[in-house]
Design an enzyme around this catalytic site. Structure first.
Site, PDB file in Angstrom:
ATOM      1  N   GLY A  11       0.840  -1.209   0.000  1.00  0.00           N
ATOM      2  CA  GLY A  11       0.000   0.000   0.000  1.00  0.00           C
ATOM      3  C   GLY A  11       0.870   1.252   0.000  1.00  0.00           C
ATOM      4  O   GLY A  11       1.859   1.311   0.717  1.00  0.00           O
ATOM      5  N   ARG A  72       0.834  -5.138  -5.545  1.00  0.00           N
ATOM      6  CA  ARG A  72       0.972  -6.353  -4.736  1.00  0.00           C
ATOM      7  C   ARG A  72       1.064  -7.492  -5.741  1.00  0.00           C
ATOM      8  O   ARG A  72       0.353  -7.487  -6.750  1.00  0.00           O
ATOM      9  CB  ARG A  72      -0.241  -6.531  -3.820  1.00  0.00           C
ATOM     10  CG  ARG A  72      -0.506  -5.321  -2.909  1.00  0.00           C
ATOM     11  CD  ARG A  72      -1.522  -5.670  -1.833  1.00  0.00           C
ATOM     12  NE  ARG A  72      -2.185  -4.493  -1.286  1.00  0.00           N
ATOM     13  CZ  ARG A  72      -1.771  -3.826  -0.218  1.00  0.00           C
ATOM     14  NH1 ARG A  72      -0.668  -4.187   0.400  1.00  0.00           N
ATOM     15  NH2 ARG A  72      -2.463  -2.803   0.251  1.00  0.00           N
ATOM     16  N   ASP A 103       5.278  -4.728   5.962  1.00  0.00           N
ATOM     17  CA  ASP A 103       5.876  -6.006   6.372  1.00  0.00           C
ATOM     18  C   ASP A 103       5.875  -7.043   5.256  1.00  0.00           C
ATOM     19  O   ASP A 103       6.825  -7.838   5.143  1.00  0.00           O
ATOM     20  CB  ASP A 103       5.220  -6.548   7.655  1.00  0.00           C
ATOM     21  CG  ASP A 103       3.755  -6.864   7.476  1.00  0.00           C
ATOM     22  OD1 ASP A 103       3.090  -6.158   6.699  1.00  0.00           O
ATOM     23  OD2 ASP A 103       3.271  -7.817   8.113  1.00  0.00           O
ATOM     24  N   THR A 125       4.417   2.538   5.370  1.00  0.00           N
ATOM     25  CA  THR A 125       3.017   2.091   5.460  1.00  0.00           C
ATOM     26  C   THR A 125       2.287   2.997   6.427  1.00  0.00           C
ATOM     27  O   THR A 125       2.867   3.429   7.432  1.00  0.00           O
ATOM     28  CB  THR A 125       2.898   0.618   5.934  1.00  0.00           C
ATOM     29  OG1 THR A 125       1.535   0.363   6.315  1.00  0.00           O
ATOM     30  CG2 THR A 125       3.769   0.312   7.140  1.00  0.00           C
ATOM     31  N   ASP A 127       0.025   2.023   8.339  1.00  0.00           N
ATOM     32  CA  ASP A 127      -0.533   1.230   9.444  1.00  0.00           C
ATOM     33  C   ASP A 127       0.239   1.314  10.761  1.00  0.00           C
ATOM     34  O   ASP A 127      -0.321   1.038  11.814  1.00  0.00           O
ATOM     35  CB  ASP A 127      -0.625  -0.252   9.035  1.00  0.00           C
ATOM     36  CG  ASP A 127      -1.558  -0.469   7.856  1.00  0.00           C
ATOM     37  OD1 ASP A 127      -2.404   0.412   7.591  1.00  0.00           O
ATOM     38  OD2 ASP A 127      -1.438  -1.513   7.182  1.00  0.00           O
ATOM     39  N   ASP A 129       2.372  -0.765  11.818  1.00  0.00           N
ATOM     40  CA  ASP A 129       2.181  -2.100  12.394  1.00  0.00           C
ATOM     41  C   ASP A 129       3.490  -2.882  12.509  1.00  0.00           C
ATOM     42  O   ASP A 129       3.476  -4.101  12.564  1.00  0.00           O
ATOM     43  CB  ASP A 129       1.165  -2.889  11.539  1.00  0.00           C
ATOM     44  CG  ASP A 129       1.582  -2.981  10.077  1.00  0.00           C
ATOM     45  OD1 ASP A 129       2.569  -2.321   9.672  1.00  0.00           O
ATOM     46  OD2 ASP A 129       0.932  -3.730   9.327  1.00  0.00           O
ATOM     47  N   ARG A 171      -5.351  -2.323   8.963  1.00  0.00           N
ATOM     48  CA  ARG A 171      -5.292  -3.800   8.947  1.00  0.00           C
ATOM     49  C   ARG A 171      -5.498  -4.352  10.356  1.00  0.00           C
ATOM     50  O   ARG A 171      -6.458  -4.004  10.991  1.00  0.00           O
ATOM     51  CB  ARG A 171      -3.968  -4.262   8.377  1.00  0.00           C
ATOM     52  CG  ARG A 171      -4.005  -4.371   6.879  1.00  0.00           C
ATOM     53  CD  ARG A 171      -2.923  -5.310   6.376  1.00  0.00           C
ATOM     54  NE  ARG A 171      -2.998  -5.359   4.928  1.00  0.00           N
ATOM     55  CZ  ARG A 171      -1.953  -5.460   4.130  1.00  0.00           C
ATOM     56  NH1 ARG A 171      -0.732  -5.516   4.646  1.00  0.00           N
ATOM     57  NH2 ARG A 171      -2.114  -5.523   2.841  1.00  0.00           N
TER      58      ARG A 171
HETATM   59  P1  ADP Z   1       2.865  -4.313   2.538  1.00  0.00           P
HETATM   60  O1  ADP Z   1       4.270  -4.297   2.090  1.00  0.00           O
HETATM   61  O2  ADP Z   1       2.247  -2.946   2.581  1.00  0.00           O
HETATM   62  O3  ADP Z   1       2.680  -5.095   3.830  1.00  0.00           O
HETATM   63  P2  ADP Z   1       1.780  -6.606   1.086  1.00  0.00           P
HETATM   64  O4  ADP Z   1       1.552  -7.449   2.297  1.00  0.00           O
HETATM   65  O5  ADP Z   1       0.773  -6.650   0.006  1.00  0.00           O
HETATM   66  O6  ADP Z   1       1.992  -5.061   1.429  1.00  0.00           O
HETATM   67  O7  ADP Z   1       3.196  -7.042   0.481  1.00  0.00           O
HETATM   68  C1  ADP Z   1       3.710  -6.444  -0.695  1.00  0.00           C
HETATM   69  C2  ADP Z   1       4.265  -7.507  -1.598  1.00  0.00           C
HETATM   70  O8  ADP Z   1       5.387  -8.133  -0.976  1.00  0.00           O
HETATM   71  C3  ADP Z   1       3.334  -8.674  -1.911  1.00  0.00           C
HETATM   72  O9  ADP Z   1       2.412  -8.362  -2.906  1.00  0.00           O
HETATM   73  C4  ADP Z   1       4.314  -9.726  -2.356  1.00  0.00           C
HETATM   74  O10 ADP Z   1       4.709  -9.560  -3.700  1.00  0.00           O
HETATM   75  C5  ADP Z   1       5.516  -9.470  -1.449  1.00  0.00           C
HETATM   76  N1  ADP Z   1       5.472 -10.412  -0.332  1.00  0.00           N
HETATM   77  C6  ADP Z   1       4.618 -10.439   0.704  1.00  0.00           C
HETATM   78  N2  ADP Z   1       4.837 -11.499   1.494  1.00  0.00           N
HETATM   79  C7  ADP Z   1       5.856 -12.198   0.936  1.00  0.00           C
HETATM   80  C8  ADP Z   1       6.554 -13.396   1.284  1.00  0.00           C
HETATM   81  N3  ADP Z   1       6.241 -14.102   2.348  1.00  0.00           N
HETATM   82  N4  ADP Z   1       7.571 -13.794   0.453  1.00  0.00           N
HETATM   83  C9  ADP Z   1       7.910 -13.076  -0.638  1.00  0.00           C
HETATM   84  N5  ADP Z   1       7.280 -11.944  -1.011  1.00  0.00           N
HETATM   85  C10 ADP Z   1       6.276 -11.496  -0.247  1.00  0.00           C
HETATM   86  O1  F6P Z   2      -1.513  -1.512   4.481  1.00  0.00           O
HETATM   87  C1  F6P Z   2      -2.051  -0.266   4.167  1.00  0.00           C
HETATM   88  C2  F6P Z   2      -3.523  -0.385   3.920  1.00  0.00           C
HETATM   89  O2  F6P Z   2      -4.002   0.898   3.570  1.00  0.00           O
HETATM   90  C3  F6P Z   2      -4.337  -0.967   5.079  1.00  0.00           C
HETATM   91  O3  F6P Z   2      -4.587  -0.017   6.095  1.00  0.00           O
HETATM   92  C4  F6P Z   2      -5.555  -1.421   4.343  1.00  0.00           C
HETATM   93  O4  F6P Z   2      -6.217  -2.461   5.035  1.00  0.00           O
HETATM   94  C5  F6P Z   2      -4.995  -1.939   3.054  1.00  0.00           C
HETATM   95  O5  F6P Z   2      -3.769  -1.257   2.836  1.00  0.00           O
HETATM   96  C6  F6P Z   2      -5.873  -1.748   1.840  1.00  0.00           C
HETATM   97  O6  F6P Z   2      -5.252  -2.357   0.777  1.00  0.00           O
HETATM   98  P1  F6P Z   2      -5.674  -2.197  -0.757  1.00  0.00           P
HETATM   99  O7  F6P Z   2      -5.118  -0.892  -1.235  1.00  0.00           O
HETATM  100  O8  F6P Z   2      -5.022  -3.354  -1.424  1.00  0.00           O
HETATM  101  O9  F6P Z   2      -7.165  -2.229  -0.782  1.00  0.00           O
END
Ligand code: ADP
Ligand code: F6P
Length: 321
Positions: A11, A72, A103, A125, A127, A129, A171
């Site tokens: 995000g 993502r 994360d 982020t 969040d 978090d 989240r």
């Molecule tokens: P954020 O970084 O905001 O937490 P996401 O959880 O969507 O957002 O993670 C971003 C991207 O990081 C995912 O779409 C994926 O491509 C990669 N990612 C997430 N988890 C893993 C994992 N366990 N191993 C490898 N890549 C990951």
């Molecule tokens: O991680 C940031 C965030 O804005 C969260 O607060 C929310 O739950 C999520 O992303 C929304 O994700 P998306 O943009 O994929 O709908």
């Protein structure tokens, strides 16, 4: 280290642009070349990459979103996807990478690092978090945005003598709700970290009503899993007779200009990330504790549990009697 890549992932959050600018300017200041990778790990696997120069980051420190775009990707979670990404990095002769994200993005960075690629991650982020750092880039801005929205909602809530339930993002983390609720003077704050007590919320509203107070603001974190804000509104109406409305703030929260604080930490973190690569360090996560920029292994960063500041929640409750 001659050429580095920079990307944003997950995000978007206000301040990501300031971090990109800091990475690029620090790298160029130190004689490195910088390649921008668009759309996070998706763009990396698809080689959506361009060479950046000083002008690429002109006039972006104050802008929300991310000029590198974000995405993502489920494909990147696979071994095949990660090998594809490594191959692209090899073709573009990129020696080190800075990933700005949450994360999930850190888990992706850890995977590439474990396959031998030099990588540094920066927490971006809204969040907040991530347990290892006091703040993530974007959190300060989002709580300011939500606090301002609560102020607007308060005007109409008060005029109509209603209860307004404001759902905010985050989240599984309640920090956006807790700190914007505290700053906005919310009557109740519903968090994923604390079991919701609907009876206590209604009792408080009834006590207020008996003193002549007919309106209330309830900040509701999206990660609360037991009840929806709409169900809560119905129960409040039924139990207290106070007309209730729900506002879901949604993506409004993620946009807008970053606060000064987010620009400052983004600048300091971006600068430190490049310094670490130049020093030959990798697999590190940048964070901030107090006013100190810190770094630790991405693995340790991911394993640091996020602590919940129960006392801050109590203070918010005590101040809203
Ligand atoms: P954020 O970084 O905001 O937490 P996401 O959880 O969507 O957002 O993670 C971003 C991207 O990081 C995912 O779409 C994926 O491509 C990669 N990612 C997430 N988890 C893993 C994992 N366990 N191993 C490898 N890549 C990951
Ligand atoms: O991680 C940031 C965030 O804005 C969260 O607060 C929310 O739950 C999520 O992303 C929304 O994700 P998306 O943009 O994929 O709908």
């Amino acid at each position: 280290m001659k050429r580095i890549g920079v990307m944003t992932s997950g995000g978007d959050s206000p301040g990501m642009n300031a971090a990109i600018r800091a990475v690029l300017r620090t790298a160029i200041y130190n004689g490195l070349e910088v390649f921008g990778i668009r759309r996070g790990y998706s763009g990396l696997m698809e080689a959506d990459i361009y060479e950046m120069n000083l002008g690429s980051v002109a006039d972006i420190i104050q802008r929300g979103g991310t000029i590198l775009k974000t995405a993502r990707s489920t494909e990147f979670k696979t071994d095949e996807g990660q090998n594809k990404a490594l191959n692209v990095l090899r073709i573009f002769k990129i020696d080190g990478l800075v990933v700005i994200g949450g994360d999930g993005s850190f888990r992706g960075a850890k995977a590439l690092y474990e396959k031998g690629f030099p990588i540094i991650s920066i927490p971006g982020t809204i969040d907040n978090d991530m347990g290892y750092t006091d703040a993530t880039i974007g959190f300060d801005t989002v709580i300011n945005t939500v606090t301002e929205s609560i102020g607007r909602l308060r005007d109409t809530t008060e005029s109509h003598g209603r209860a307004t339930i404001v759902e905010v993002m985050g989240r599984n983390c309640g920090d956006i709700a807790l700190y914007s609720g505290l700053a906005g003077g919310a009557d109740s704050i519903v968090l994923p970290e604390k079991e919701i007590d609907v009876d206590a919320i209604c009792k408080k509203l009834l006590e207020g009503k008996s003193r002549g107070k007919k309106h209330a603001i309830i900040v509701f974190a999206e990660g609360e899993g037991k009840i929806t804000p709409f169900e809560l509104a119905k129960t409040i109406e039924k139990n207290t007779g106070i007309e209730s409305r729900v506002t879901i703030l949604g993506y409004i929260q993620r946009g807008g200009n970053p606060s000064a604080y987010d620009r400052i930490i983004a600048s300091k973190m971006g600068s430190r990330a490049v310094e670490l690569l130049i020093e030959g360090k990798s697999g590190r996560a940048i964070g901030i504790r107090g006013s100190q920029i810190i770094d630790l292994s991405i693995e340790d960063a991911l394993n640091t549990e996020k602590s919940f500041h129960n006392r801050d929640h109590e203070i918010a409750n005590e101040l809203s009697i």
